[in-house]
Scaffold this motif. Sequence first.
Motif, short mmCIF file in Angstrom:
data_model
loop_
_atom_site.label_atom_id
_atom_site.label_comp_id
_atom_site.label_asym_id
_atom_site.label_seq_id
_atom_site.Cartn_x
_atom_site.Cartn_y
_atom_site.Cartn_z
N ARG A 115 0.69 -1.23 0.03
CA ARG A 115 -0.05 -0.06 0.13
C ARG A 115 0.82 1.26 0.07
NH1 ARG A 115 -3.19 -2.91 3.48
NH2 ARG A 115 -2.46 -1.86 5.40
N THR A 116 2.09 1.31 0.70
CA THR A 116 2.80 2.52 0.88
C THR A 116 3.49 2.59 -0.52
OG1 THR A 116 3.21 1.79 3.23
CG2 THR A 116 4.65 3.57 2.22
N PHE A 117 3.83 1.39 -1.11
CA PHE A 117 4.62 1.74 -2.36
C PHE A 117 3.42 2.35 -3.52
CE2 PHE A 117 5.16 -0.46 -6.61
CZ PHE A 117 6.50 -0.01 -6.70
N LEU A 118 2.36 1.73 -3.24
CA LEU A 118 1.47 2.52 -4.37
C LEU A 118 1.23 3.76 -4.16
CD1 LEU A 118 -1.37 -0.51 -4.62
CD2 LEU A 118 0.72 -0.08 -5.74
N GLY A 119 1.38 4.43 -2.82
CA GLY A 119 1.55 5.84 -2.60
C GLY A 119 2.56 6.51 -2.97
N GLN A 120 3.77 5.70 -2.71
CA GLN A 120 5.14 6.41 -3.31
C GLN A 120 5.19 6.67 -4.74
OE1 GLN A 120 7.73 3.22 -1.59
NE2 GLN A 120 8.89 4.66 -0.42
N ILE A 121 4.69 5.62 -5.52
CA ILE A 121 4.93 6.07 -6.90
C ILE A 121 3.57 6.51 -7.57
CG2 ILE A 121 6.19 3.87 -7.25
CD1 ILE A 121 3.79 2.58 -8.56
N GLY A 122 2.78 7.09 -6.81
CA GLY A 122 1.61 7.97 -7.30
C GLY A 122 2.10 9.30 -7.89
N SER A 123 1.34 9.71 -8.86
CA SER A 123 1.73 10.87 -9.52
C SER A 123 1.67 12.13 -8.50
CB SER A 123 0.90 11.35 -10.62
OG SER A 123 1.23 12.42 -11.49
N LYS A 124 2.72 12.77 -8.49
CA LYS A 124 2.98 14.12 -7.71
C LYS A 124 3.02 15.32 -8.68
CE LYS A 124 5.45 11.39 -4.57
NZ LYS A 124 6.74 10.75 -4.07
N GLY A 125 2.58 15.18 -9.82
CA GLY A 125 2.68 16.30 -10.53
C GLY A 125 3.95 16.69 -11.11
N PRO A 126 4.39 17.58 -11.93
CA PRO A 126 5.55 17.62 -12.53
C PRO A 126 6.60 18.26 -11.38
CG PRO A 126 4.22 19.52 -13.23
CD PRO A 126 3.20 18.58 -12.43
N ARG A 127 7.85 17.81 -11.37
CA ARG A 127 8.92 18.26 -10.50
C ARG A 127 9.27 19.51 -10.73
NH1 ARG A 127 11.62 12.86 -11.13
NH2 ARG A 127 10.31 11.44 -9.74
N ALA A 128 9.88 19.94 -9.60
CA ALA A 128 10.42 21.47 -9.82
C ALA A 128 11.79 21.38 -10.17
CB ALA A 128 10.52 22.23 -8.62
N ARG B 58 13.50 2.08 0.18
CA ARG B 58 12.92 0.95 0.23
C ARG B 58 11.53 1.26 -0.46
NH1 ARG B 58 12.09 -1.70 4.94
NH2 ARG B 58 11.39 -3.44 3.97
N ALA B 59 11.12 0.40 -1.46
CA ALA B 59 9.63 0.57 -1.99
C ALA B 59 8.89 0.31 -1.01
CB ALA B 59 9.71 -0.17 -3.20
N PRO B 97 -0.99 -2.46 -10.83
CA PRO B 97 0.04 -2.45 -9.57
C PRO B 97 0.49 -1.10 -9.41
CG PRO B 97 0.75 -4.15 -11.02
CD PRO B 97 -0.66 -3.63 -11.52
N PHE B 98 0.63 -0.43 -10.85
CA PHE B 98 1.55 0.71 -10.88
C PHE B 98 0.70 1.90 -11.18
CE2 PHE B 98 4.17 -2.85 -12.10
CZ PHE B 98 5.20 -2.74 -11.05
N PRO B 99 -0.20 2.37 -10.39
CA PRO B 99 -1.10 3.61 -10.40
C PRO B 99 -0.42 4.96 -10.55
CG PRO B 99 -1.38 2.92 -8.14
CD PRO B 99 -0.10 2.04 -8.82
N THR B 100 0.32 5.08 -11.53
CA THR B 100 1.06 6.24 -12.02
C THR B 100 1.18 6.58 -13.25
OG1 THR B 100 3.28 7.21 -11.63
CG2 THR B 100 3.11 4.86 -11.70
#
Lengths: 128, 239
Positions: A115-128, B58-59, B97-100
């Motif tokens: 679950r945390t990983f899915l949050g980590q890779i979620g889109s955060k918009g364009p990087r500065a 760590r992922a 599995p990769f919602p991005t």
Amino acid sequence: MAVRNDVESLLSRLGRQDLRYREFADQLGDMELWPIFEALLQDPRIVGRAQTLLDQRRETQLEQMRLERAARARAELEAQAAAELPVPAAAPTPPPRTPATPVTGPLQSMDAQVRTFLGQIGSKGPRA
Amino acid sequence: MTLILFHSPKGGVGTTFLAAHCAMELAARGHETLAIDFTYQSTLKLFFGLLPEQQLVRAGDASRDEIIVSGVELFDGEDLGRSASFRALLAEPGAQPFPTDKVIVADIASHDRELRQLLMPHAALHVVPIVPRPAALAALVHVDPRTPLVDLSNTAVVLNMLDDTRTLSRHSQVFLNQAFGSLMAGAVRRDECIGEAVANFEPLAKLFPQAPALADIAQMVSMLEERCGLNVQAAQALS
């Protein structure tokens, strides 16, 4: 650009600023058919298996026979089960229910990790 | 989401090097890119100029700040890759599995064929690095356990460590281009600068910006962008 010392001194001896790589390209006609290449071209895991019409016919027939055998076996099992079916009895009393214990241990932490990983890779918009 | 898998059936062919530089080149081209090192060796970071002792995020561990190097967000995915629940998620029909909307470059160890198989349904492309040596060429039969190489649709073979002063190396390139032209996504020349840059803990592009391998990687990434439809996505985002 950082240039290695030995390259720099070689270039200065040659009176040049840069190094051009020589191309040694071969034409197809110049290429020898190494046995490793031949082995790859003949391996069904690389090129598949060339099927003739007869091969396809054989496969279809084999598949049909396999399906028929499976259907016959299933029918026999069902008939046997129906013959051995006991007379229905009164429904058994269910065992007393105890409250479920919460899941703990590695599985739970793994789920949190995913679950945390899915949050980590979620889109955060364009990087500065 | 565009997942690009880097996995070779043969180890020691420069898979991690190509994955790292593909990620850097994609980031340089404006794609939001993250790279996940699913290997236990954890050497992907070295190509970004990081030290061996530097721990990546760590992922699945939100307790640390993100690490972004050369425009690429880096993750250590070893634990995640072995996690039963992650593998179960990958195997679930219709799972996402990769919602991005980022590009994800995944480096997978050659022995971890199971993870490769689980990730494949979610991947836009599987990049298979090989080298022009007999053992690596022979390993091409193991790219996919079920489908012959020539029938694979989202697979790209990259010939790494090409040395055109060597006969077998040159002939391997000609052979691969002729036999599997549609699968080939380029060749990267053997380049001593690569090892020297890593030994200095510097990115190759910083220490040797004119390295021949970098030019080859740029060409390879153009092919990969095309195969993954990233050009189309970028054009749509601009319009």
